[in-house]
Scaffold this motif. Structure first.
Motif, short mmCIF file in Angstrom:
data_model
loop_
_atom_site.label_atom_id
_atom_site.label_comp_id
_atom_site.label_asym_id
_atom_site.label_seq_id
_atom_site.Cartn_x
_atom_site.Cartn_y
_atom_site.Cartn_z
N PRO A 28 32.35 36.54 40.71
CA PRO A 28 32.02 36.13 42.69
C PRO A 28 32.35 36.92 42.77
O PRO A 28 31.79 38.06 43.36
CB PRO A 28 32.31 35.24 42.82
CG PRO A 28 32.13 33.84 42.45
CD PRO A 28 32.98 34.76 41.04
N ALA A 29 33.52 38.22 43.21
CA ALA A 29 34.22 38.87 44.06
C ALA A 29 33.11 40.44 43.54
O ALA A 29 33.27 41.13 44.30
CB ALA A 29 35.61 39.07 43.44
N ALA A 30 33.26 40.40 42.73
CA ALA A 30 32.42 42.22 41.77
C ALA A 30 30.99 41.81 42.14
O ALA A 30 29.93 43.18 41.39
CB ALA A 30 33.03 41.90 40.05
N LEU A 31 29.74 41.13 42.57
CA LEU A 31 28.60 40.42 42.54
C LEU A 31 28.06 41.83 42.64
O LEU A 31 27.40 42.59 42.37
CB LEU A 31 28.75 39.50 43.12
CG LEU A 31 27.18 39.44 42.98
CD1 LEU A 31 26.53 39.38 41.70
CD2 LEU A 31 26.55 37.19 43.99
N HIS A 32 28.16 42.37 44.24
CA HIS A 32 28.09 43.04 45.05
C HIS A 32 28.74 44.99 44.30
O HIS A 32 27.57 45.85 44.10
CB HIS A 32 28.54 43.47 46.75
CG HIS A 32 27.53 43.87 47.40
ND1 HIS A 32 25.95 43.47 47.38
CD2 HIS A 32 27.65 45.05 47.78
CE1 HIS A 32 25.32 44.74 48.30
NE2 HIS A 32 26.60 45.56 48.08
#
Length: 327
Positions: free
Chosen positions: A251-255
């Motif tokens: 989730p933290a790497a999504l963007h």
């Protein structure tokens, strides 16, 4: 990028890119920017349409309009996928369709214009379609690249000055939310068949005055509710291989991963989605060897990518339009 074709050349590529920048630009305007006559541009345009699959059409931007945009993945009984894909391609709410997995899988995008249309397709027609074995639905949450952003722009075919000279002049972006009114439908019905339809043609189709047509078109384009897009056979550019990439990130790497994908030359579209994977991207490359090089190289090196599945298209059934099964 260079045209890898015995039929088309560098000027054809520049005409394509000019149309991607401004699909409604006149042949004289394109010719003036490219340094050729309007008759030359017109000839190249007609040949690209006849032999390169070129179509210029208006597209409703589901993201700007606040509408749902879904990517669906259907697993089908062998030999049934082409007929199901053809039926889906005739629907006005499907935007692109491809066959994958040796012809047993259909992958397509859909932009339902209402909750009722969405439920009719996802909860009604597809589950009841004979020979569809499995359905995976991915709702688009955020677009990183694609839509009004054309793939050819990544290759700097035209200079910045040429692009600036071609950019449509719609005036300042509207402050109000993008909106399509019921009275716009006759106008859009024509433009969705031919994005280069002339103002007199639009006047006849809508019953509005030519000045009213021009004002409403400018408002629709300025708001981002509608944009003009182009489709063509990427084979004429030497890029015959396309694949959908189903990417899972932390989730933290999504963007961060999505933004990185948007900058890769191979990526024609990338979006964050809800569903089994959280990013779906479309890669367009020269060969399966280049697809492997991309997966194991630029994509594989992105920090935060946990899983990637690639679905190369066996055949593309629909890009933006679907004139006939022969395409």
């Amino acid at each position: 990028m260079r045209m890898e074709s015995d039929t088309f050349d560098e000027l054809d590529l520049r005409v394509l890119d000019a149309l991607e920048v401004n699909g409604r630009a006149s042949f004289s305007r394109i010719g003036a920017v490219l340094g050729v006559s309007d008759q030359t541009v017109a000839r190249r345009y007609r040949r690209l349409c006849a032999e390169g699959g070129l179509r210029v059409v208006a597209v409703r931007d589901a993201q700007r309009l606040g509408q749902d945009h879904w990517t669906l993945r259907l697993r089908c009984v062998p030999d049934s996928a082409p007929a199901i894909a053809d039926a889906l391609a005739k629907r006005p709410d499907t935007s692109w369709i491809g066959l994958a997995a040796g012809g047993t899988e259909i992958i397509f995008g859909t932009r339902p214009r209402s909750v009722g249309d969405r439920d009719d397709l996802l909860l009604g027609k597809l589950p009841r379609t004979p020979r569809v074995l499995e359905i995976h639905a991915h709702q688009m949450l955020h677009r990183f690249y694609g839509g009004p952003s054309g793939w050819l722009r990544k290759f700097a075919v035209l200079s910045d000055d040429e692009v600036a000279a071609l950019r449509p002049r719609h005036g300042p972006a509207a402050r109000e939310p993008a909106r399509i009114e019921p009275e716009d439908e006759p106008l859009l019905a024509v433009l969705e068949r031919d994005g280069r339809a002339t103002h007199p043609e639009l006047r006849r189709a809508t019953g509005r005055s030519e000045s009213a047509v021009k004002r409403r078109l400018a408002a629709l384009f300025a708001s981002g509710a509608v944009y003009v897009d182009v489709e063509y056979h990427s084979e004429i550019l030497g890029y015959p291989t396309a694949a959908v990439l189903w990417i899972t990130t932390s989730p933290a790497a999504l963007h961060r991963v999505g933004q990185a994908l948007a900058a890769h030359d191979e990526i024609a579209h990338a979006a964050a989605t809800a569903g089994p994977s959280n990013i779906i991207a479309t890669a367009v490359v020269r060969s399966t060897a280049d697809l492997y090089a991309y997966l194991s190289g630029p994509l594989g090196r992105l920090e935060g990518v946990q899983h990637v599945e690639a679905s190369p298209f066996l055949r593309r059934i629909k890009q933006l339009t679907y004139p006939s099964p022969a395409r």
